[in-house]
Scaffold this motif. Structure first.
Motif, short mmCIF file in Angstrom:
data_model
loop_
_atom_site.label_atom_id
_atom_site.label_comp_id
_atom_site.label_asym_id
_atom_site.label_seq_id
_atom_site.Cartn_x
_atom_site.Cartn_y
_atom_site.Cartn_z
N UNK A 1 3.87 -12.39 0.16
CA UNK A 1 2.45 -12.22 -0.13
C UNK A 1 1.97 -13.21 -1.18
N UNK A 2 0.65 -13.31 -1.28
CA UNK A 2 0.02 -14.19 -2.28
C UNK A 2 -1.16 -13.48 -2.90
N UNK A 3 -1.25 -13.47 -4.23
CA UNK A 3 -2.41 -12.97 -4.93
C UNK A 3 -2.49 -11.46 -5.09
N UNK A 4 -1.38 -10.76 -4.84
CA UNK A 4 -1.37 -9.29 -4.97
C UNK A 4 -0.13 -8.84 -5.73
N UNK A 5 -0.09 -7.56 -6.07
CA UNK A 5 1.03 -7.03 -6.86
C UNK A 5 2.32 -6.94 -6.05
N UNK A 6 2.22 -6.63 -4.76
CA UNK A 6 3.44 -6.60 -3.95
C UNK A 6 3.89 -8.05 -3.71
N UNK A 7 5.18 -8.24 -3.53
CA UNK A 7 5.70 -9.60 -3.37
C UNK A 7 6.13 -9.90 -1.94
N UNK A 8 6.50 -8.87 -1.19
CA UNK A 8 7.04 -9.06 0.16
C UNK A 8 6.58 -7.91 1.04
N UNK A 9 6.33 -8.23 2.32
CA UNK A 9 6.08 -7.20 3.33
C UNK A 9 7.07 -7.43 4.45
N UNK A 10 7.86 -6.40 4.79
CA UNK A 10 8.77 -6.46 5.92
C UNK A 10 8.15 -5.64 7.06
N UNK A 11 8.00 -6.28 8.21
CA UNK A 11 7.32 -5.65 9.35
C UNK A 11 8.22 -5.71 10.57
N UNK A 12 8.28 -4.60 11.31
CA UNK A 12 9.00 -4.56 12.58
C UNK A 12 8.04 -4.10 13.66
N UNK A 13 7.98 -4.88 14.74
CA UNK A 13 7.22 -4.50 15.93
C UNK A 13 8.21 -4.04 17.00
N UNK A 14 7.80 -3.05 17.79
CA UNK A 14 8.63 -2.59 18.90
C UNK A 14 7.70 -2.35 20.08
N UNK A 15 7.97 -3.03 21.17
CA UNK A 15 7.16 -2.90 22.38
C UNK A 15 5.67 -3.14 22.11
N UNK A 16 5.37 -4.11 21.26
CA UNK A 16 4.00 -4.51 21.00
C UNK A 16 3.23 -3.65 20.03
#
Length: 79
Positions: A5-20
């Motif tokens: 991320x940029x410009x926010x308090x969180x540093x990382x977002x982990x995302x998983x997609x399954x079947x769209x």
């Protein structure tokens, strides 16, 4: 996918997609309770639906927010 991320308090977002659809979202850092809520709410949505709901949300005087950063991460995944 891992999004820095940029410009926010969180540093990382982990995302998983399954079947769209969004299967899981995990933020590192930021407002834990709020971000758990955002993660739970977008689960089961298509990336496009989540983007349309989250893109452009601002945090205070910042030009972005953690939800906006999630929208940007999803955009990078589907483009």
């Amino acid at each position: 996918m891992r999004y820095m991320t940029q410009g926010v308090c969180s540093s990382v977002i982990d995302i998983e997609l399954k079947d769209g659809v969004i299967d899981s979202v995990k933020f590192t850092g930021g407002c834990n309770g709020n971000l758990q809520g955002v993660s739970a709410l977008v689960k089961g949505m298509t990336p496009e639906e989540a983007i349309s709901r989250l893109k452009g949300i601002r945090c205070g005087f910042k030009s972005t927010s953690c939800p906006d950063q999630l929208a940007r991460a999803l955009e990078s995944m589907i483009s």
